[in-house]
Write a protein that holds these residues in place. Structure first.
Motif, short mmCIF file in Angstrom:
data_model
loop_
_atom_site.label_atom_id
_atom_site.label_comp_id
_atom_site.label_asym_id
_atom_site.label_seq_id
_atom_site.Cartn_x
_atom_site.Cartn_y
_atom_site.Cartn_z
N VAL A 102 -9.44 5.94 -4.47
CA VAL A 102 -9.92 5.54 -5.81
C VAL A 102 -9.71 4.05 -6.00
N LEU A 103 -8.49 3.59 -5.62
CA LEU A 103 -8.18 2.16 -5.73
C LEU A 103 -9.18 1.32 -4.97
N VAL A 104 -9.38 1.71 -3.73
CA VAL A 104 -10.29 0.94 -2.87
C VAL A 104 -11.69 0.96 -3.44
N ALA A 105 -12.15 2.14 -3.82
CA ALA A 105 -13.53 2.26 -4.34
C ALA A 105 -13.73 1.34 -5.53
N ASN A 106 -12.81 1.45 -6.51
CA ASN A 106 -13.00 0.65 -7.72
C ASN A 106 -12.60 -0.80 -7.54
N GLY A 107 -11.57 -1.04 -6.75
CA GLY A 107 -11.05 -2.39 -6.66
C GLY A 107 -11.86 -3.28 -5.73
N LEU A 108 -12.32 -2.68 -4.64
CA LEU A 108 -12.94 -3.51 -3.61
C LEU A 108 -14.16 -4.25 -4.11
#
Lengths: 261, 280, 223
Positions: free
Chosen positions: B35-41
């Protein structure tokens, strides 16, 4: 009273009415012990577990001082002074009386730094002098050829027997008068043990040696004098050749023939 | 069913259950990371690192102020916390040992470690912010230091105690004074463990939000003056994520992503280091 | 570097070797004395062998110390046990030579006619000495020595020795028949000569012990 052989040669240490009590203990672990240690000889201390031989050994270089609450009584004479007095300079004492432990205790540093450690403590900084004395110490410990190409490598890469030799090199590098060995081969295999025993016999030319061992055969093979201790007392001290053939005390005879301990 | 068959069956059941639990745990971690990667990247761009904070709606909004602020606050906390923690741990292991005082200190340290970090924040508010009259970077660092010290104290104490006593005795037997034994032999022997403790301590402290809430407060602009309120990544995430503005929310995700990666890296590094030393 | 144990073993071996050498030399001197009828030489034999008992004790005590201190096994154990028993045999041989010298000194001055017996006596004596020499060779040469070879030579010598003694027995019996008045004296001569024969038997024992030390198995001295 203990049966003690008369020692006509010079003495390295003299224990007189020595008593030692561990912190918090009700009774002394060593009771009024008197014993001479001959110079340039190997004296072995044997006896069953708990007889006080290691306690006595660690008193010679005041190792017990590291743990609070231990009490000494009586005298241990070394170079005409009683080393048990509080004023005694422990750092100087431990340079003159070195110790080798049961488990090889190589410091986490290079082989060179290990051997040079004691000398650097004394303030020796000159690189040439250090190298020379390190080499000599490693040769004296019969390990020079094995390590001369990897002096800068970490000492933890050495085998058990090699590490013990390293510890011996480290101890002789500071040129002590007495070396204390606390069961030096009990953690080693038979081949390394034989090598260390040979080394100890050679070292006797230069230092007086006291070795604590629970292995009677080792005491018989290696030592000139043997002291048998039991329950904190010295039972008998004699020339090894005589003690193992004709012990004077019945207790000694029983121990040697395996009747107890 | 025979006794042996029953035993084997129970064995297998337990094995399956434990494996399942582990997998579930890992799944959650992977879920969070994804989730972090999806939203943050996709919120990450070069501007984030170059631009300071801006009001919502401004396309030039960045995280530079928060990143730098976080760096400064954590660095000072480390600067104070590490020496203190190591020296205290050294006292416990080498001098106090099993004495009453040492045991009391250990107990207090354990209690401190489980103290709610917001309580520590409140404490620092009372003793630093209130007398000073305003929020400051110093207050933030002090709060983080207080959180960090028990962690480092404990790991140092434990790691030093792992060094075998015969090693110390061998150094003493060569005529070394106590301080040299500690520095030259004991520290060297526990080097990897202590370093790991420091890394883990920093990682823990870098992720704290509550103690910073009312000590360093926050700053929407870049500020390197420790006597003034200072921006931090954690508080920024809190502010931006709970705001109703989409671009701020995006920045919040980016900040969360950066922070997580940083802490993850520190943790992995710490454990790799320990493994490498053990493998040697 | 030699260990303490090696040094001790070498020391013991050296002492036995020296003892054996002395006994062999004394034996040869004794033969010379008889051949040249030199009474002074007979006396010298006694002087050389005067303290062999003490030397034997000394070697035994060293061996006991070595057992106590080093707990030897296998070959080392066999060698030490062999040395311990060899010392016994050697001392007996030495004592035998001493007594032989003493009695022969009297016999040559007695009324017995030993000249007819001389060739046989000399051969008997030489044979006893040879047996000792083969053993001494093994001690001196140590690992270079061909043990089996020397062992066989000792056995051969002993066999010859037995035959020679039987011949001498017959010759002396004949003498007794002819010279009845000197029968007691001749019996004494035979008794003295038996000492040489016994010494050869003991040499075989020593050789057997050496083979035992080298090859192992069990001690077999009396088969």
């Amino acid at each position: 009273m203990a049966t003690i052989v008369e020692i006509n040669e010079q003495k390295a240490l003299e224990v007189k009415n020595f008593e030692f009590t561990y912190a918090g203990a009700d009774a002394p672990s060593i009771k009024k012990l008197t014993m001479p240690i001959a110079r340039h000889n190997i004296t072995a201390l044997i006896g069953p577990s708990g007889c006080g031989k290691t306690t006595l050994l660690r008193s010679f270089n005041r190792m017990h001082d590291l743990y609070p609450g231990n009490k000494y009584n009586g005298e241990i004479l070394f170079k005409d002074r009683n080393i048990l007095i509080p004023k005694e300079d422990l750092i100087k004492l431990r340079i003159q009386i070195g110790m080798i432990f049961q488990k090889p205790t190589a410091f986490p540093m290079s082989i060179f730094d290990n051997v040079a450690y004691g000398m650097r403590l004394q303030g020796i900084k000159n690189k040439t002098e250090l190298s020379g004395r390190v080499e000599k110490a490693l040769k004296d410990a019969a390990i020079w050829n094995e390590v001369k190409d990897r002096l800068k490598h970490d000492a933890s890469g050495l085998s058990g027997g090699q590490q013990q030799r390293l510890c011996i090199a480290r101890a002789v590098a500071v040129e002590p008068e007495v070396l204390l060995f606390d069961e030096p081969t009990s953690a080693l295999d038979p081949i390394s043990t034989a090598g260390i025993e040979e080394l100890i016999v050679e070292l006797r030319e230069r230092v007086s040696i006291i070795i604590v061992t629970h292995n009677m055969q080792q005491a018989a093979r290696v030592s000139d004098y043997t002291g048998f201790m039991y329950l904190g007392e010295l039972v008998e001290l004699g020339r090894t050749e005589e003690l193992f053939v004709t012990p004077k005390e019945r207790l000694t005879e029983e121990y040697i023939t395996g009747k107890f301990g | 069913m025979t006794h042996t068959q029953k035993r084997i069956l129970i064995n297998n059941i337990v094995m399956v259950l434990s494996t399942l639990s582990a997998i579930i745990g890992i799944c959650f971690l992977l879920w969070i990371l994804s989730v972090l990667v999806a939203n943050g990247l996709d919120a990450i761009s070069a501007t984030i690192f170059m631009q300071e904070g801006a009001p919502p709606g401004n396309i030039n909004g960045g995280l530079k102020h928060a990143l730098i602020g976080q760096l400064i606050i954590v660095s000072y906390a480390t600067l104070f916390g590490v020496p203190f923690g190591i020296l205290a741990g050294t006292y416990l292991s080498e001098y106090g040992q099993k004495s009453k005082l040492a045991e009391i200190i250990r107990d207090i340290s354990d209690i401190m470690m489980s103290a709610p970090s917001i309580v520590i924040g409140a404490f620092v508010y009372a003793i630093v912010v209130a007398p000073m009259g305003h929020f400051s970077g110093w207050a933030g660092s002090i709060a983080l230091t207080i959180i960090m010290i028990p962690i480092i104290l404990r790991t140092t104490d434990d790691m030093l105690q792992l060094v075998p006593s015969t090693l110390r005795e061998a150094a003493f037997a060569l005529g070394a004074p106590k301080y040299k034994v500690i520095i030259q032999v004991v520290y060297r022997g526990a080097k990897a463990g202590i370093l790991t403790g420091i890394l883990l301590g920093v990682a823990r402290v870098a992720g704290e939000t509550a103690p910073l809430l009312f000590t360093s407060f926050n700053n929407n602009f870049l500020n390197t003056n420790m006597s003034e309120p200072m921006a931090s990544l954690t508080v920024t995430i809190y502010n931006y994520a709970t705001s109703p503005y989409e671009d701020w929310q995006k920045l919040g995700w980016a900040a969360a992503f950066i922070l997580s990666m940083f802490i993850l890296t520190l943790n992995i590094l710490g454990r790799l280091f320990l493994l490498k030393k053990k493998g040697k | 570097m030699l260990t303490k144990y090696d040094i001790k073993i070498d020391n013991i071996k050296e002492k036995i070797s020296t003892l054996l050498e002395n006994i062999t030399a004394a034996n040869e001197l004794c033969l010379e004395a008889y051949q040249s009828a030199d009474l002074a030489k007979f006396k010298e034999v006694g002087t050389i062998l005067e303290h062999i008992g003490m030397k034997g004790d000394d070697i035994d005590n060293e061996i006991i110390k070595t057992f106590a201190l080093y707990g030897p096994e296998a070959k080392e154990l066999r060698f030490l046990v062999a040395y311990l028993k060899m010392t016994n045999e050697l001392i007996r041989i030495g004592e035998g030579v001493k007594k032989y010298a003493r009695s022969m000194r009297e016999h040559v001055t007695s009324d017995c006619d030993l000249n007819a017996l001389k060739p046989s006596i000399v051969l008997l004596h030489k044979s006893s000495i040879n047996a000792l020499k083969y053993i001494l060779e093994c001690f001196k040469q140590s690992d270079d020595c061909n043990y089996e070879d020397n062992y066989r030579k000792v056995l051969v010598e002993e066999s010859m020795n037995d035959d020679l003694f039987s011949i001498l027995e017959k010759e002396i019996l004949n003498k007794i028949i002819d010279e009845k008045e000197l029968s007691i004296e001749y019996v004494r001569v035979l008794a003295s000569l038996r000492k040489l024969e016994r010494s050869c038997d003991r040499s075989v024992n020593i050789a057997n012990l050496m083979m035992y030390a080298r090859q192992g198995g069990e001690i077999r001295l009396f088969n």
